[in-house]
Design a protein around this motif. Structure first.
Motif, PDB file in Angstrom:
ATOM      1  N   THR A  26       0.840  -1.192   0.000  1.00 15.94           N
ATOM      2  CA  THR A  26       0.000   0.000   0.000  1.00 15.94           C
ATOM      3  C   THR A  26       0.881   1.251   0.000  1.00 15.94           C
ATOM      4  OG1 THR A  26      -0.076   0.226   2.407  1.00 15.94           O
ATOM      5  CG2 THR A  26      -1.705  -1.254   1.370  1.00 15.94           C
ATOM      6  N   LEU A  27       0.272   2.396  -0.271  1.00 17.21           N
ATOM      7  CA  LEU A  27       1.011   3.654  -0.225  1.00 17.21           C
ATOM      8  C   LEU A  27       1.556   3.929   1.173  1.00 17.21           C
ATOM      9  CD1 LEU A  27      -1.178   5.973  -2.480  1.00 17.21           C
ATOM     10  CD2 LEU A  27       1.135   5.141  -2.981  1.00 17.21           C
ATOM     11  N   ASP A  28       0.769   3.603   2.200  1.00 18.67           N
ATOM     12  CA  ASP A  28       1.248   3.808   3.572  1.00 18.67           C
ATOM     13  C   ASP A  28       2.420   2.887   3.888  1.00 18.67           C
ATOM     14  OD1 ASP A  28      -0.502   5.878   4.327  1.00 18.67           O
ATOM     15  OD2 ASP A  28      -2.108   4.450   4.698  1.00 18.67           O
ATOM     16  N   ASP A  29       2.389   1.664   3.350  1.00 15.67           N
ATOM     17  CA  ASP A  29       3.541   0.772   3.498  1.00 15.67           C
ATOM     18  C   ASP A  29       4.779   1.394   2.864  1.00 15.67           C
ATOM     19  OD1 ASP A  29       2.092  -1.212   4.805  1.00 15.67           O
ATOM     20  OD2 ASP A  29       1.584  -2.263   2.951  1.00 15.67           O
ATOM     21  N   CYS A  30       4.580   2.020   1.710  1.00 19.93           N
ATOM     22  CA  CYS A  30       5.693   2.672   1.016  1.00 19.93           C
ATOM     23  C   CYS A  30       6.310   3.760   1.882  1.00 19.93           C
ATOM     24  CB  CYS A  30       5.219   3.276  -0.303  1.00 19.93           C
ATOM     25  SG  CYS A  30       4.739   2.076  -1.560  1.00 19.93           S
ATOM     26  N   VAL A  31       5.473   4.554   2.515  1.00 16.96           N
ATOM     27  CA  VAL A  31       5.964   5.626   3.391  1.00 16.96           C
ATOM     28  C   VAL A  31       6.861   5.051   4.484  1.00 16.96           C
ATOM     29  CG1 VAL A  31       5.278   7.350   5.092  1.00 16.96           C
ATOM     30  CG2 VAL A  31       4.026   7.172   2.933  1.00 16.96           C
ATOM     31  N   ALA A  91       2.482   9.919  -5.889  1.00 14.34           N
ATOM     32  CA  ALA A  91       3.779  10.474  -5.487  1.00 14.34           C
ATOM     33  C   ALA A  91       3.594  11.612  -4.496  1.00 14.34           C
ATOM     34  CB  ALA A  91       4.544  10.952  -6.724  1.00 14.34           C
ATOM     35  N   GLU A  92       2.592  12.447  -4.727  1.00 11.73           N
ATOM     36  CA  GLU A  92       2.326  13.555  -3.806  1.00 11.73           C
ATOM     37  C   GLU A  92       1.947  13.039  -2.424  1.00 11.73           C
ATOM     38  OE1 GLU A  92      -0.190  17.743  -3.747  1.00 11.73           O
ATOM     39  OE2 GLU A  92      -0.964  16.059  -4.915  1.00 11.73           O
ATOM     40  N   TYR A  93       1.133  11.986  -2.381  1.00 17.93           N
ATOM     41  CA  TYR A  93       0.730  11.380  -1.114  1.00 17.93           C
ATOM     42  C   TYR A  93       1.958  10.916  -0.330  1.00 17.93           C
ATOM     43  CZ  TYR A  93      -1.733   8.234   2.131  1.00 17.93           C
ATOM     44  OH  TYR A  93      -2.230   7.605   3.256  1.00 17.93           O
ATOM     45  N   CYS A 147      12.177  12.278   1.718  1.00 17.22           N
ATOM     46  CA  CYS A 147      12.096  11.848   0.324  1.00 17.22           C
ATOM     47  C   CYS A 147      12.011  13.115  -0.516  1.00 17.22           C
ATOM     48  CB  CYS A 147      10.887  10.946   0.085  1.00 17.22           C
ATOM     49  SG  CYS A 147      10.899  10.145  -1.535  1.00 17.22           S
ATOM     50  N   HIS A 148      12.860  13.210  -1.512  1.00 13.77           N
ATOM     51  CA  HIS A 148      13.037  14.474  -2.223  1.00 13.77           C
ATOM     52  C   HIS A 148      12.455  14.477  -3.632  1.00 13.77           C
ATOM     53  CE1 HIS A 148      16.541  14.023   0.630  1.00 13.77           C
ATOM     54  NE2 HIS A 148      15.857  15.031   1.142  1.00 13.77           N
ATOM     55  N   GLY A 149      11.828  13.381  -4.021  1.00 16.32           N
ATOM     56  CA  GLY A 149      11.256  13.360  -5.360  1.00 16.32           C
ATOM     57  C   GLY A 149      10.870  11.965  -5.795  1.00 16.32           C
ATOM     58  N   PHE A 150      10.611  11.836  -7.069  1.00 16.66           N
ATOM     59  CA  PHE A 150      10.037  10.604  -7.637  1.00 16.66           C
ATOM     60  C   PHE A 150      10.755  10.241  -8.923  1.00 16.66           C
ATOM     61  CE2 PHE A 150       6.910   8.881 -10.730  1.00 16.66           C
ATOM     62  CZ  PHE A 150       6.638   7.672 -10.117  1.00 16.66           C
TER      63      PHE A 150
END
Length: 276
Positions: free
Chosen positions: A199-204, A236-238, A246-249
């Protein structure tokens, strides 16, 4: 196109980091992809075999299989991409486990072709389980990819390696990597994207842990995120709003495959909807 010097790129990207301006990199499997990305203001472009394969309608993981010589393919792609990019550094994906490659000479060749740096792709970091263990045991290891990044850094090339965990992040930072790219898995979405992902939260959470490991070695390291469910700008914004560092994508499928799929389908449907 002249090669961009490492110090020039570091100055630019550190300034963007310090000002909170997202650094955006992208993969290009064709000259047109690279040209359009540059027109969109991309900060860096990376080319490697999977870019060619995905734009041919194959999944990006085809780049890890024996469908062609990855290091030779990236040299072939240089003549298509580098001449059409006027203001953007182009990096080469390098298969660091290739036992038939003299990397000292190969990296010099890449610089002569106009590449400004490298990334570790294809990478065994995407492989897990018994197969990965066997690769490591038989001399085809992630540590070899680290050594290629180290050699490229010593040659003054800009380096943006993929990492898949804390140990990878620390090892690549120690090897002199300029940008650490946290790889969260095969990109989801579209016709040939992954369906299995965190998930996105896992990514964070993962990015925070991995970036901390890299920053403990080199506090000046720049961190980007890539892959998995981070497929669209809102994804990516999330992530960027919630990570500590994290400085970018960096997008590959996100930058060229997904928008191409959407645009071509929509354009075809628009023509089919004509009435006369």
């Amino acid at each position: 196109m002249p090669k961009f010097e490492r110090e020039e790129l570091l100055k630019k990207f550190r300034d963007m980091r310090d000002k909170g301006i997202p650094i955006v990199g992208g993969g290009a499997g064709t000259g047109l992809s690279a040209k359009c990305e540059e027109d969109g203001g991309i900060d860096l472009i990376v080319i490697y075999n999977s870019g060619r394969y995905r734009m041919a309608g194959r999944g990006s993981l085809s780049g890890l299989l024996a469908y062609g010589n990855a290091n030779e393919i990236v040299k072939e792609m240089a003549s298509e991409v580098i001449p059409v990019t006027k203001h953007t550094p182009v990096l080469a994906g390098v298969n660091g486990t290739d036992p038939f490659c003299n990397f000292d000479m190969f990296l010099d060749d890449l610089q002569r072709l106009g590449f400004s740096g490298i990334q570790n792709f294809p990478t065994v970091g995407l492989i897990d389980g018994t197969f990965r263990a066997n690769l490591e045991e038989t001399g085809m290891s992630y540590a070899q990819e680290v050594e290629v990044i180290r050699l490229a850094s010593e040659k003054g090339m800009f380096t943006t390696p993929y990492v898949f965990g804390e140990e990878d992040a620390a090892a690549m930072a120690k090897a002199g990597a300029d940008i650490i790219v946290c790889h969260l898995g095969l990109t989801t979405g579209g016709n040939i994207g992954a369906e299995t992902a965190v998930t996105l939260d896992d990514c964070v959470d993962k990015i925070d842990v991995w970036s901390a490991a890299a920053l403990a070695v080199n506090p000046d390291t720049i961190i980007l995120c890539h892959g998995g469910p981070i497929a669209m700008p809102e994804d990516a914004e999330y992530v960027l709003k919630r990570t500590k560092t994290c400085h970018g994508f960096y997008g590959a499928s996100s930058m060229e495959r997904l928008p191409t799929e959407v645009a071509l389908v929509a354009q075809t449907k628009a023509f089919k909807d004509i009435s006369f």
